[in-house]
Design an enzyme around this catalytic site. Structure first.
Site, short mmCIF file in Angstrom:
data_model
loop_
_atom_site.label_atom_id
_atom_site.label_comp_id
_atom_site.label_asym_id
_atom_site.label_seq_id
_atom_site.Cartn_x
_atom_site.Cartn_y
_atom_site.Cartn_z
NE ARG A 77 -2.69 2.74 2.63
CZ ARG A 77 -3.02 3.66 3.54
NH1 ARG A 77 -2.58 2.93 5.13
NH2 ARG A 77 -4.16 4.13 3.67
CG HIS A 121 -1.83 9.12 3.41
ND1 HIS A 121 -1.33 7.84 3.36
CD2 HIS A 121 -0.71 9.95 4.65
CE1 HIS A 121 -0.93 7.40 4.21
NE2 HIS A 121 -0.88 8.23 4.80
CG ASN A 165 -4.15 7.59 5.56
OD1 ASN A 165 -4.57 6.33 5.47
ND2 ASN A 165 -3.76 8.35 5.86
CD GLU A 166 -4.71 7.92 10.01
OE1 GLU A 166 -4.17 8.59 10.01
OE2 GLU A 166 -4.27 6.31 9.71
CG ASN A 294 -5.08 3.39 8.72
OD1 ASN A 294 -5.10 2.56 7.91
ND2 ASN A 294 -5.08 4.24 8.44
CE1 TYR A 296 -2.17 3.68 12.73
CE2 TYR A 296 0.04 3.32 13.17
CZ TYR A 296 -0.31 4.01 12.48
OH TYR A 296 0.31 4.26 10.99
CD GLU A 353 -1.95 3.85 8.01
OE1 GLU A 353 -1.21 4.49 9.13
OE2 GLU A 353 -1.86 4.78 7.15
CD GLU A 406 3.72 9.37 12.04
OE1 GLU A 406 4.33 8.52 11.52
OE2 GLU A 406 2.39 9.55 12.32
C1 LIG Z 1 -4.38 18.13 19.65
C2 LIG Z 1 -4.08 16.59 21.09
O1 LIG Z 1 -3.29 15.82 18.79
C3 LIG Z 1 -2.11 15.27 19.91
C4 LIG Z 1 -2.07 14.96 18.15
O2 LIG Z 1 -3.37 13.67 17.54
C5 LIG Z 1 -2.62 13.01 16.62
C6 LIG Z 1 -3.15 11.90 16.37
C7 LIG Z 1 -3.75 10.91 15.54
C8 LIG Z 1 -1.90 11.07 14.89
C9 LIG Z 1 -1.83 9.90 13.50
C10 LIG Z 1 -1.00 9.36 13.13
N1 LIG Z 1 -0.85 8.86 13.01
C11 LIG Z 1 0.48 7.65 12.07
C12 LIG Z 1 -0.08 7.59 10.37
N2 LIG Z 1 -1.01 7.42 10.02
C13 LIG Z 1 -1.52 7.93 8.21
C14 LIG Z 1 0.15 7.14 8.11
O3 LIG Z 1 1.16 8.95 7.59
C15 LIG Z 1 0.89 7.36 9.98
O4 LIG Z 1 2.32 7.97 9.44
N3 LIG Z 1 -1.73 7.82 12.94
N4 LIG Z 1 -2.83 8.71 13.19
C16 LIG Z 1 -1.02 11.92 14.58
C17 LIG Z 1 -1.40 13.36 15.74
#
Ligand SMILES: CCOCCOc1ccc(-c2cn(C[C@@H]3NC[C@@H](O)[C@H]3O)nn2)cc1
Length: 449
Positions: A77, A121, A165-166, A294, A296, A353, A406
């Protein structure tokens, strides 16, 4: 010692995304994206990191495909950088951009690896952002034009497509919380962005059908799972609001053709109107072939008066955490999958994911990431339980093939089963790579705990 055995039809894969791995941001006719702009805005990304070089995969894709071939995956992917195809978002197609993705896809197919292509994405062309981005309803048509161009260019080669994505990250995290690009903090804008993305998803699915493109299409929302801190009604309600923010707001329109009314009312109470036009909900809710999930982490939610939009707080109830500080919560994986199955029906699901952040570095050429192996085991055990409960899981793709950019964490947080030296771009397969390879080959693994 017991084993966890998966069905022989189970598919396995790895996932990445364009801005996080490609680099070569000024090569091949690529235009600027909102992440080029955001990452170069002081204070937005840790250490001022950006995707200019990233993992160098634009030039190293053959090496990356070699690693996937060694791994024995069924799927890769990846995402397409919209600004490589349309540097200004619309207008004339950039053939060099299409050519890059043809090289990548041809390399995959030669190794017998199926491409699973994410169209959006998060790297929106900056030129569209300059016209309001996803807050501007016209971006919907720009996306559909881009999607149709990709469908037709890769007809017969790519047979698994993901529209978005997301969308929660791309709408609320990016336009209400301001944590991701473009970094707005405006609830009305975020509600508009989320709706426009939902409509764009539906229109792309509709055109995919009309064009008679061979293959399947879906989308990949991110889901977290919260449990109530107690059985007090205020905690149960706070938990429902927190879950609905990630889940119902993006699942109900697609699977039920409506937004959850209690959230519409809550947003209105906070000054944000839902601007739905005639026909929008019908277009959003047309059937998809599969759902990408996805997952986590999750948490425990407790009511806290006047605490943010949903009046809830996350309680630290002793979860172990990964190096990015997220709870390790495999039961949440089982809970959210069975919730989705119960609420939205028997839609085929790919885990698009799931993975963990651990920042071990190589020692004598080896990366001992036993905690990542443990995370994988725990979540695959939860996945096996969900499958035995009737959830229609087609495949599992771990995030990520390799360490990469990231987002706001820059290069400080590593999710890969392959380590990347960001100075030399040297790849080092971690212990988790070899564990995942063995598990894919066997179709089972021995539980360590
Ligand atoms: C105001 C508070 O805020 C705190 C941060 O809040 C978040 C929430 C969620 C994430 C997050 C990161 N990922 C991983 C990615 N998914 C797609 C792929 O590109 C990966 O790199 N998923 N969710 C980050 C930050």
């Amino acid at each position: 010692m017991s084993i966890v055995q998966f069905p022989k039809e189970m598919k396995w894969g790895v996932a990445t995304a364009s801005y996080q791995i490609e680099g070569a941001v000024n090569e091949g006719g690529r235009g600027l994206s909102i992440w080029d702009t955001f990452s170069k805005t002081p204070g937005k990304v840790k250490n001022g990191d950006n995707g200019d070089v990233a993992c160098g995969s634009y030039h190293r894709y053959k090496e990356d495909v070699e690693m996937m071939d060694d791994l024995g995956v069924d799927f890769y992917r990846f995402s397409v950088a919209w600004p490589r195809i349309f540097p200004d978002g619309t207008g004339e197609v950039n053939q060099a951009g299409l050519d890059y993705y043809h090289r990548l896809v041809d390399e995959l197919l030669e190794k017998g690896i199926q491409p699973m292509c994410t169209l959006y994405h998060w790297d929106l062309p900056q030129a569209l952002q300059d016209q309001g981005g996803w807050g501007n309803r016209q971006t919907i048509d720009a996306f559909v034009n881009y999607a149709n161009t990709m469908f037709e260019a890769f007809e017969g080669k790519i047979k698994h497509w993901i529209t978005f994505n997301e969308p929660w990250c791309a709408s609320f995290l990016s336009n209400y919380m301001g944590v991701h690009a473009p970094g707005n903090q405006d609830l009305q804008l975020a509600v508009d962005v989320a709706h426009h993305m939902n409509v764009a998803h539906g229109k792309a699915v509709s055109d995919f059908r009309k064009l008679g493109i061979e293959g399947q299409i879906g989308y990949a929302p991110n889901v977290e799972w919260n449990e109530p801190y107690s059985n007090r009604q205020e905690d149960i309600d706070a938990c429902k609001r927190a879950n609905a923010f990630h889940l119902d707001w993006f699942f109900d329109p697609v699977f039920k053709g409506e937004y959850p009314k209690f959230l519409v009312d809550l947003f209105e109470k906070n000054g944000a109107q839902l601007h739905v036009e005639p026909g929008d909900m019908e277009i959003i809710s047309q059937p998809i072939d599969f759902l990408g999930i996805n997952y986590y982490s999750g948490s425990v939610a407790r009511y806290k008066e006047n605490e943010g939009l949903f009046e809830h707080e996350r309680i630290d109830t002793g979860f172990q955490k990964t190096d990015i500080g997220w709870n390790i919560y495999p039961e949440g994986f089982y809970n959210v999958l069975t919730h989705i199955h119960k609420t939205y029906g028997d839609v085929p699901i790919y885990i698009t994911e799931n993975g963990s952040c651990y920042n071990e570095e190589p020692e004598n050429g080896r990366v001992r990431d036993s905690k990542r192996i443990d995370y994988l085991q725990q979540h695959l055990i939860a996945l096996d339980r969900a499958m035995k409960s009737g959830v229609n899981i087609k495949g599992y793709l771990t995030w990520s093939l390799m360490d990469n950019f990231e987002w706001a964490e820059g290069y400080t947080m590593r999710f890969g089963i392959v380590h990347v030296n960001y100075r030399t771009l040297e790849r080092t397969k971690k212990d988790s790579f070899y564990w995942y390879k063995q598990m894919i080959s066997n179709g089972f693994f021995e539980r360590l705990s």
